[in-house]
Write a protein that holds these residues in place. Sequence first.
Motif, mmCIF file in Angstrom:
data_model
loop_
_atom_site.group_PDB
_atom_site.id
_atom_site.type_symbol
_atom_site.label_atom_id
_atom_site.label_comp_id
_atom_site.label_asym_id
_atom_site.label_seq_id
_atom_site.Cartn_x
_atom_site.Cartn_y
_atom_site.Cartn_z
ATOM 1 N N GLY A 295 52.251 55.768 16.332
ATOM 2 C CA GLY A 295 51.727 56.227 14.870
ATOM 3 C C GLY A 295 52.277 55.324 13.964
ATOM 4 N N LYS A 296 52.954 54.128 14.267
ATOM 5 C CA LYS A 296 53.322 53.244 13.372
ATOM 6 C C LYS A 296 52.557 51.767 13.249
ATOM 7 N N LEU A 297 52.653 51.184 12.205
ATOM 8 C CA LEU A 297 51.974 50.084 12.080
ATOM 9 C C LEU A 297 52.886 49.058 11.301
ATOM 10 N N ALA A 298 52.902 47.883 12.050
ATOM 11 C CA ALA A 298 53.624 46.807 11.320
ATOM 12 C C ALA A 298 52.710 45.717 10.861
ATOM 13 N N THR A 299 53.001 45.111 9.366
ATOM 14 C CA THR A 299 51.924 44.052 8.837
ATOM 15 C C THR A 299 53.003 43.102 8.645
ATOM 16 N N SER A 300 52.337 41.956 8.320
ATOM 17 C CA SER A 300 53.043 40.591 7.919
ATOM 18 C C SER A 300 52.404 40.009 6.976
ATOM 19 N N SER A 301 52.859 39.398 5.985
ATOM 20 C CA SER A 301 52.202 38.803 4.889
ATOM 21 C C SER A 301 52.573 37.462 4.458
ATOM 22 N N ASN A 304 56.319 36.872 2.159
ATOM 23 C CA ASN A 304 57.526 36.882 2.846
ATOM 24 C C ASN A 304 58.093 37.928 3.571
ATOM 25 N N THR A 305 57.400 38.946 3.585
ATOM 26 C CA THR A 305 57.868 40.309 3.879
ATOM 27 C C THR A 305 57.018 40.824 5.144
ATOM 28 N N ILE A 306 57.681 41.675 5.725
ATOM 29 C CA ILE A 306 57.172 42.589 6.919
ATOM 30 C C ILE A 306 57.136 44.354 6.469
ATOM 31 N N LYS A 307 56.097 45.025 6.499
ATOM 32 C CA LYS A 307 56.235 46.356 6.215
ATOM 33 C C LYS A 307 55.712 47.142 7.230
ATOM 34 N N ILE A 308 56.504 48.156 7.347
ATOM 35 C CA ILE A 308 56.209 49.425 8.573
ATOM 36 C C ILE A 308 55.706 50.518 7.896
ATOM 37 N N TRP A 309 54.578 50.885 8.432
ATOM 38 C CA TRP A 309 53.577 52.188 7.688
ATOM 39 C C TRP A 309 53.421 53.481 8.810
ATOM 40 N N ASN A 310 53.397 54.576 8.288
ATOM 41 C CA ASN A 310 52.893 55.494 9.038
ATOM 42 C C ASN A 310 51.267 55.409 9.057
ATOM 43 N N ARG A 311 50.576 55.000 9.988
ATOM 44 C CA ARG A 311 49.291 54.865 9.876
ATOM 45 C C ARG A 311 48.490 56.227 9.757
ATOM 46 N N HIS A 312 48.978 57.359 10.178
ATOM 47 C CA HIS A 312 48.173 58.474 9.990
ATOM 48 C C HIS A 312 48.202 59.048 8.475
ATOM 49 N N THR A 313 49.354 58.737 7.887
ATOM 50 C CA THR A 313 49.637 58.933 6.360
ATOM 51 C C THR A 313 49.326 58.037 5.432
ATOM 52 N N GLY A 314 49.544 56.801 6.029
ATOM 53 C CA GLY A 314 49.408 55.537 4.921
ATOM 54 C C GLY A 314 50.816 55.276 4.230
ATOM 55 N N ALA A 315 51.746 56.179 4.574
ATOM 56 C CA ALA A 315 52.934 56.031 3.659
ATOM 57 C C ALA A 315 53.672 54.694 4.332
ATOM 58 N N CYS A 316 54.425 54.098 3.572
ATOM 59 C CA CYS A 316 55.118 52.635 3.735
ATOM 60 C C CYS A 316 56.600 53.305 4.282
ATOM 61 N N LEU A 317 56.897 52.905 5.332
ATOM 62 C CA LEU A 317 58.359 53.393 5.831
ATOM 63 C C LEU A 317 59.410 52.506 5.423
ATOM 64 N N ASN A 333 56.513 46.650 19.318
ATOM 65 C CA ASN A 333 56.487 47.413 20.362
ATOM 66 C C ASN A 333 57.116 48.871 19.963
ATOM 67 N N GLY A 334 57.556 49.234 19.034
ATOM 68 C CA GLY A 334 58.034 50.506 18.452
ATOM 69 C C GLY A 334 59.392 50.426 18.234
ATOM 70 N N THR A 335 60.297 49.733 18.806
ATOM 71 C CA THR A 335 61.494 49.578 18.510
ATOM 72 C C THR A 335 62.002 48.024 18.106
ATOM 73 N N VAL A 336 61.359 47.294 18.630
ATOM 74 C CA VAL A 336 61.443 45.734 18.122
ATOM 75 C C VAL A 336 60.406 45.272 17.192
#
Length: 571
Positions: A295-301, A304-317, A333-336
């Motif tokens: 249920g998590k989504l990681a994005t790079s930009s 210079n940042t990386i964001k971890i999201w809850n893909r079901h709600t759209g909230a930035c974790l 992979n969920g932990t790394v």
Amino acid sequence: MNHLPTIRAASGEVTHTRSEVASESSAPSRKLFCYRHHPDYRYRRMADASAMEELQSELDKMSKTEKEEVSRVWAIFSNSSASSRNVILKGILSQCCSPQLSYASSLCSNLSRVDILSLLPAEISTRILSYLDAWSLCNAAQVCKRWNQLADSDAVWFKMCEQHIDRKCAKCGWGLPLMETERNIAASQSAAAGTKRKSDGSSCSKAQLTRPWKEVYRERCIIERNWRTGRHRLSVWDAHADGIRCLGMTNDVLITGSYDTTVKIWDLKSDTRGKLLRTLTGHSRCVTGLAVSGGKLATSSMDNTIKIWNRHTGACLSTLRGHRAGVVSIDFNGTVVASGDTDGIIKICNFSDKSCFALQAHIGAVNSVKLLQGADLLLSSGDDSKGILWDLRTKQVVREFEGHIAPVVQALPVYGSDLEVDVEDSNGRCTNANEFENATGTGTSDQSMMKMIDYDDHDSVNHEHATKGFKKPNYIITSSLDNTIRIFDIRTGRCVRAMMGHIEGVWALDVDSFRVLSGSQDSTAKVWDLQTGLCLRTFTGHVGAVNCVSLGDSCMVTASDSGSVRFYDYR
């Protein structure tokens, strides 16, 4: 007085009554019987109803005297020994005219047929049928009810699925998609439904997840046939106002990242495909990569940042700010989280033990990173035209893969060892791998092989991940801006195949057990046969470079610089 007829062996004179056979069934038989006269089969074999009715009809047309004569002949023949029967038959046939001999021949041709499957135990019959291909098995099921029962058994079709699903059958050359994601989704939904109450008030403790293996094979066979023939349903929609830089696909949603700094999540259900579910905002510059884990989504930009999201709600974790340059690649992979930036630095962040460290070997931007073997191994590629395999436990380079003459954009693992591989010699000519080793003396006994790191050790080191079913790749596949796709042996680092067909740089790449999907600057996407390296199909329709692709068991998706998405459904 015992009026039961005797039973005679086809090759002997000793006779037994039916009662004697029953009493001596436990004792080992001293005579060999044919299948028609064997006491274990003779009285349980079903009579031919149509033949018996025809015989009775002809007998009814005779007079009483003729009936008695015929019955007497039958009785004499039945009570005769095998040698006497042969003499009687010879005498009768010698007195027959041509029409009667022709009639006897037609009768013998039918009576001499032996249904071996009905005589053997069901286990052996099932084992015999399991060696047939699917086409022959379906034909066998139409022979009779008994054959239909055996040919449709779960044991036979389980063996068929075992030979074909997620692998190529050595006999027929066919392979069927695994469809593991769809199976897991169905299992979770059924498990959730299993907690509900039945109409009578009793609770369902277990979900019924079983299906006939024949149905499983049929479902996957239809999809594989559609892949081979090119039959699909195409869905096209404009996803972003600017070019799409990255995408990720799950069973039910498609996630796209764009130069317009946004991440969008799209519905992939057949009735609402292409519907925008939500838009994720937060990056200030181009979104260069994304990775989905549960249920998590990681994005790079490039900010210079990386964001971890809850893909079901759209909230930035959370937001990770460890890079000092634009982040161009990411895997999760969920932990790394593994990420690479434009300065050639790879950062590894482990959420479970709160550790973070950097790797550096590339010169220039790190264009792709891929976590392997439960995050014990990492595969990366960069602008220095190389692919690198890392050991994350020792933080050392395991092997470098060289052969491209331009930046390597993607590097992915290939699972399976049944590739029809070629290698390139020093003159750039492709030759058979065995011939190459014989000519150059670089077989398994070569000293350079003795110096390489033992790749097989990684299973024993991380036993926890090994027991969870992680597979080791035998090859890696790379795409480059030199217009080629190359496959390398992961143990030797040698290029074993070069796939050429794009006329401009290859930006995007994905691979499964049977196919390779590539996207290029020439606005086309190509599907290749993984085992042979042949181009199976070329897809056009995009305006602009095809920057990212994704390959599923029953579908594929491509996205381009124009901001459009093309979804191909093979179900």
